[in-house]
Each structure stands twice: as structure tokens, then as C-alpha cells.
Design an enzyme around this catalytic site. Structure first.
Site, PDB file in Angstrom:
ATOM      1  N   GLY A  56      -9.372 -11.009  44.643  1.00 21.06           N
ATOM      2  CA  GLY A  56      -9.754  -9.439  44.606  1.00 21.06           C
ATOM      3  C   GLY A  56      -9.615  -8.833  45.918  1.00 21.06           C
ATOM      4  N   CYS A  83      -9.226 -17.566  46.105  1.00 22.39           N
ATOM      5  CA  CYS A  83      -9.701 -16.695  47.088  1.00 22.39           C
ATOM      6  C   CYS A  83     -10.812 -15.895  46.934  1.00 22.39           C
ATOM      7  CB  CYS A  83      -8.504 -15.641  47.163  1.00 22.39           C
ATOM      8  SG  CYS A  83      -8.432 -14.529  48.782  1.00 22.39           S
ATOM      9  N   TYR A  84     -10.973 -14.849  46.441  1.00 22.30           N
ATOM     10  CA  TYR A  84     -12.257 -13.925  46.093  1.00 22.30           C
ATOM     11  C   TYR A  84     -12.800 -14.711  45.079  1.00 22.30           C
ATOM     12  CZ  TYR A  84     -15.450 -10.420  44.636  1.00 22.30           C
ATOM     13  OH  TYR A  84     -16.672  -9.600  44.262  1.00 22.30           O
ATOM     14  N   HIS A 171      -3.931 -19.210  47.966  1.00 25.82           N
ATOM     15  CA  HIS A 171      -3.178 -18.829  46.673  1.00 25.82           C
ATOM     16  C   HIS A 171      -2.135 -19.899  46.162  1.00 25.82           C
ATOM     17  CE1 HIS A 171      -5.018 -14.822  46.267  1.00 25.82           C
ATOM     18  NE2 HIS A 171      -4.999 -14.694  47.726  1.00 25.82           N
ATOM     19  N   GLU A 173      -0.914 -20.027  43.512  1.00 27.96           N
ATOM     20  CA  GLU A 173       0.123 -19.338  42.176  1.00 27.96           C
ATOM     21  C   GLU A 173       1.299 -18.733  43.168  1.00 27.96           C
ATOM     22  OE1 GLU A 173      -2.697 -18.372  43.371  1.00 27.96           O
ATOM     23  OE2 GLU A 173      -2.849 -16.029  43.573  1.00 27.96           O
ATOM     24  N   ASP A 229      12.855  -6.266  25.476  1.00 24.21           N
ATOM     25  CA  ASP A 229      11.833  -6.481  24.328  1.00 24.21           C
ATOM     26  C   ASP A 229      12.276  -5.960  23.187  1.00 24.21           C
ATOM     27  OD1 ASP A 229      10.876  -7.010  27.078  1.00 24.21           O
ATOM     28  OD2 ASP A 229       9.628  -5.180  27.125  1.00 24.21           O
ATOM     29  N   SER A 230      12.724  -4.779  22.923  1.00 23.57           N
ATOM     30  CA  SER A 230      13.191  -4.687  21.502  1.00 23.57           C
ATOM     31  C   SER A 230      14.207  -5.329  20.863  1.00 23.57           C
ATOM     32  CB  SER A 230      13.445  -3.118  21.468  1.00 23.57           C
ATOM     33  OG  SER A 230      14.566  -2.585  22.155  1.00 23.57           O
ATOM     34  N   LYS A 372       7.304 -11.527  30.516  1.00 20.94           N
ATOM     35  CA  LYS A 372       8.667 -10.995  30.416  1.00 20.94           C
ATOM     36  C   LYS A 372       9.894 -12.090  30.348  1.00 20.94           C
ATOM     37  CE  LYS A 372      11.441  -7.496  30.390  1.00 20.94           C
ATOM     38  NZ  LYS A 372      11.303  -6.065  29.623  1.00 20.94           N
TER      39      LYS A 372
END
Ligand code: XMP
Length: 516
Positions: A56, A83-84, A171, A173, A229-230, A372
Site C-alpha cells: 500500500g 511490503c506495507y 513483492h 506476486e 465476457d458476454s 479475465k
């Protein structure tokens, strides 16, 4: 969606919050993001197998900085602070966090000091990690030991193995952290003792069951745009409830070349699914409304309003439906401020406001928990063609915002043909990676050229291609010059009305991805 086993991410506003959740799911463990404002009782009720605190932008020792009650670390649930999140864990548990004498940013050599049995299993003694911090942990909290350091950071990681509490300054990730995935896997699967049974095929199977239970013999209406998506939602609903589903596909005449027919070939009467499919060819209506309109926001508004009108007319023909399905996905939920902490409200996200122009009883959003790429996986699982599943983002107003100035049928034809050639050539170029988004746009500029012996006065096409992670910032892609030249020469030769091709080098900011 029911998931018996989950790890939760508590969001302190870091830019990588969604990435953290994504990585957890890559370990086949279901994961959700919650704001740091979420009360501890709610967290307890969820009985997560593990908790991750994100990074953050704040300093945890400053008044009013995001924090969390100490009780979180006393639940007996493993906690990993990043991190934060790491600094906060130390701060709350009695360690010290200060402004660092040296800011660390970027790839950093890190030395592992602690045990290799738990968090750092499989990590070499010396490894590269991604750092990005102003503050640092100057003293660990009682009960913790330092398990990694760097040249500038005495506490790159700390652990209290007994309580399964871990604080890491870097990090994991981010892919630049070479063993980041392993570190997260060690935490999520081993330390949190999860079974890793969450998979896309089980998502599809379970969701189909849930949809059937919820919908019963009711009718469902879906506005199908042809986007990822649709389309995935349509396929999922088709598998679940077949003819109880009606998809209304509004072809506004601002789609890419052949796109309307492609959508129809998959979802229409000769397609892969047994549903009610309504295609409305509304191009002329849209062009009439857009005649003489040059201002970008005005165009967007007209296109949006016209969509509502067309959809409403079709919905009226169908009569009352029980459910309106929406292709909301997890980033829409988080970015609308309903999930995590990083509130970025985008007006074109369909979360929050219920359309009041269709007569329905309830909204259903079966993709609401997916990222996604998970939506894409579900699409493949459901048998959708790859070209549809891996389609690049395409804005709701379509080519309307890729034609600078007034939109008309002729300009749409030009931009469609040029864009088709551009996409075809990029696909054929054998690039290591395709740009994250790329398209041709039509500048409103006409200029002089010469073709054969004739002087021309035609339009200029603008080629755009960007590299981006989140579309909030972007850089122009470095497309090999010979590829651009080939695209240029094909466009000039094959697309009538174009005599100049330009490549847009602008990054975002100050530019935007789209030209309007
Ligand atoms: P910009 O141009 O804002 O684009 O840098 C960022 C991303 O958002 C998409 N975009 C839109 N999508 N309706 C949409 O559904 C819109 O009005 C719209 N404007 C931009 C754009 O394609 C890019 O992926």
C-alpha cells in the site's frame, strides 16, 4: 460461488492487489480480496485457510494510516504480509518501521538467512526479488526472526514460525521476483495446508448447477456484445438453461470487420448453442444519430443511449423476463470499490447501476468471481473458438471512438479494412508477444499524396499498439519497422480512401489508448 477452501487478501491499496489474488488462484486455491476496513468478525466467519496483507502507498507509523486489529494475528490462521502488509504486521506486533536511508526499487539481490523448510523451500541462498519501498523494518517484532536481507534492507523477510506469521518486504506476486511463485505456493499450499482443489472445470460444472437451481424454469435475457465476457457468459448460460436464454446482439455498425457475422456464426441459429438469438442490425440508425457529431463525449453518449433504446425495444418484444444476466467480472467488482481498496471507478463498468429500462426481477452475474484469464479458461472449457476467447479489449462505443470527428459508413469501412490488415499482419509477423491492445484508427486529417500519376487527397490511418498491465498506463509497442512498413503498404494499396499511414508513439499518460 461456493468454495470450501479459501485464502483471503486484505487490501491496503497496493497496486498489485489483484495480482496477489490471481497468484493464489494459480495455486488452485480460491481467493477473494477484501478492504482493510472489513471487520474482523466478517473475516472470522469466512474461516479462511490463510490471509495475505497487500502492499500500500502509506507509512504505517503515520496517524490515520490503514491498519488492522492485532487480533488478526491471533486467530491461529497463517498470515503473510507483503511490503506495507509486512511493515504493518511488525508495527502492530511491536516491531519498528522507519523511513529507509536508501529507497529500494526494482530487481534486488536478496540473501536467505532463515530456514528453507517453510516459506523459502526451494529458494536459492541468493535470489532476485522485486522491491519497491520507502519505509523499512528496522526491528522485528518479538518472537520473529529475520529470514532474509539485502544490502540495503536488514529485514527483507521475517517469520514467527510457531504462529505461522510471515512478513516479506518484497513483492512475490510480481514476475521479476524469480522465485515469487514458489514462495506464494509454499505459503498458500504448504503453510496454509490447503488441498488445491479449485479448478476451472469445477467452476464451470458448479456454476452451471447453480444457474439451473437459481433460474428454475425462468427466462433470462442477456445483452451479448461479442466481447469475451458476454460471450463466455452466453455460453455458460446456454449450457445451463438452453432455450430459456435469449441473447440480444446489437450490431451498431461500429464493430470490427466481420465481427457481427462471427458472433452470429457462434451464437446464431447455425451456431454451437441451442438458444434464442436476436441480432439487431442497427448500423443505419446509429449512423443517422451520429451524423454531424464530432465531439468525442457526445458520440460516446449517443452510442450508449442508442444501445439502451435498441435493447429496450427488443426486450419489450420478449416481454417480462425473470433474470437479466450481466458479464461483470472480478476486476469490475474490485475496481468499482465493492471488493478491495483500490477504488478506480470506470464509467463503462456495468457494476452497481441496475438498468431500469428492462422489465426483470433479478440480475445474475455468474462470472463475478473470475479474473479475465479465468473467464478465458472457462470460455475454452465451454468450447468457444479461440479467436473469440482471446479477443483483445474492444470499447463499448467501438469504432465510434476510433474515428476522429464525424462517423459515417464510408469512414467505418476504411477503418475496418485498415484494422483488418493490421491485425492480419501482426498475427503473421511471428512476434514474441502481441501488443496488449492494437488497432487502426482513422484520423480526421486528409492530406496530399500521389498514387501512380494522380494526385490524391485522402485520409491518414493511425496505427496504435500498446504495452500495458492494467490499461491505466501504457507505452507504445516497439513493432519492428519492417512489419509496420508492410502494414503501411498493404493499407495504402488495398484500402481506398487512404494515402498516409502513421504510427502513434504516445504513451499513456499523456495520451489515452483510444484516440477519443
Ligand atoms: P483509454 O482510451 O481510456 O483506454 O486509455 C483504456 C482501455 O479502456 C478501453 N476503453 C473503453 N471501453 N468503453 C469501453 O467499454 C469506453 O468508452 C472506453 N474507452 C476506452 C480501451 O479500449 C482500453 O482498453
Amino acid at each position: 460461488m461456493a468454495a470450501e477452501e479459501k485464502v483471503i487478501v486484505i487490501d491496503f491499496g497496493g497496486q498489485y492487489n489483484q495480482l496477489v489474488a490471481r497468484r493464489v488462484r494459480e495455486c488452485n486455491v480460491y481467493c477473494e480480496i477484501y478492504s482493510y476496513r472489513t471487520p474482523i468478525e466478517q473475516i472470522k466467519e469466512m474461516s479462511p485457510k490463510g490471509i495475505i496483507l497487500t502492499g500500500g502507498p502509506n507509512s504505517c507509523y503515520e496517524e490515520g494510516a490503514p491498519t488492522y486489529t492485532k487480533e488478526l494475528f491471533e486467530l491461529g490462521i497463517p498470515v503473510l504480509g507483503l511490503c506495507y502488509g509486512a511493515q504493518l504486521m511488525m508495527h502492530v506486533l511491536g516491531g519498528k518501521v522507519k523511513k529507509a536511508p536508501v529507497r529500494e526499487y526494482g530487481k534486488t539481490e536478496t540473501f536467505i538467512d532463515g530456514s528453507k523448510d517453510a516459506l523459502f523451500a526451494g529458494v536459492e541462498d541468493k535470489t532476485i526479488v522485486w522491491m519497491s519501498h520507502f519505509d523499512y523494518i528496522s526491528k522485528v517484532a518479538p518472537g520473529f526472526e529475520i529470514i532474509a536481507h539485502t544490502a540495503d534492507c536488514p529485514v527483507a523477510a521475517a517469520a514467527c514460525e510457531d504462529k505461522k506469521l510471515y512478513a516479506i518486504q518484497f513483492h512475490p506476486e510480481v514476475l521479476h521476483t524469480v522465485k515469487g511463485k514458489d514462495i506464494l505456493h509454499n505459503f498458500v499450499r504448504n503453510i496454509c495446508a490447503t488441498s488445491g482443489s479449485w479448478r476451472m472445470d469445477s467452476f464451470v460444472e458448479n456454476t452451471i448447477k447453480e444457474i439451473r437451481e437459481k433460474v428454475g424454469d425462468g427466462k433470462v435475457l442477456l445483452a451479448l456484445s461479442g466481447g469475451v465476457d458476454s460471450s463466455v457468459l452466453a455460453a455458460l448460460l446456454a449450457k445451463a438453461i438452453g432455450k430459456q436464454l435469449t441473447c440480444v446482439f446489437v450490431d451498431h455498425g461500429l464493430l470490427r470487420k466481420n465481427e457481427g457475422d462471427e458472433v452470429e456464426s457462434v451464437f446464431g441459429p447455425n451456431g454451437n448453442f441451442d438458444i434464442n438469438f436476436v441480432r439487431v442490425n442497427a448500423a443505419e440508425r446509429y449512423y443517422a444519430k451520429l451524423k454531424g457529431v464530432e465531439e468525442p463525449e457526445r458520440k460516446r453518449k449517443i452510442i450508449g443511449e442508442e444501445f439502451i433504446r435498441v435493447f429496450e425495444e427488443e426486450a419489450k418484444k420478449i416481454g417480462t423476463v425473470d433474470f437479466l444476466a450481466q458479464g461483470t467480472i472480478y476486476p469490475d467488482v474490485v475496481e468499482s470499490g465493492l471488493g478491495g481498496e483500490s477504488v478506480v471507478i470506470k464509467s463503462h463498468h456495468n457494476v452497481g447501476g441496475l438498468p431500469d429500462y428492462v422489465d426483470f426481477k433479478e440480475i445474475i452475474e455468474p462470472l463475478r468471481s473470475l479474473f479475465k484469464d479465468e473467464v478465458r479458461k472457462a470460455g475454452l472449457e465451454l468450447g468457444l473458438p479461440e479467436y473469440l476467447v482471446f479477443r483483445q479489449p474492444f470499447p463499448g462505443p467501438g469504432l465510434g471512438i476510433r474515428i476522429i470527428g464525424e462517423v459515417n459508413a464510408e469512414k467505418v469501412r476504411i477503418v475496418q479494412d485498415a484494422d483488418f490488415i493490421y491485425r492480419e499482419e501482426l498475427a503473421a509477423a511471428g512476434l514474441k508477444k502481441l501488443p496488449d491492445q492494437y488497432f487502426a484508427a482513422l484520423s480526421n486529417m486528409r492530406s496530399v499524396g500521389v498514387m501512380g500519376d494522380e494526385r490524391t487527397y485522402d485520409y491518414a490511418i493511425v496505427l496504435r499498439a500498446v504495452e500495458t498491465i492494467d490499461f491505466m498506463t501504457a507505452e507504445a509497442s516497439e513493432i519492428p519497422f519492417e512489419v509496420l512498413q508492410k502494414v503501411m503498404s498493404r493499407i495504402i494499396n488495398e484500402v481506398k480512401g487512404v494515402n498516409r499511414v502513421m504510427y502513434d508513439l504516445t504513451s499513456k499518460p499523456p495520451g489515452t489508448v483510444e484516440l477519443e
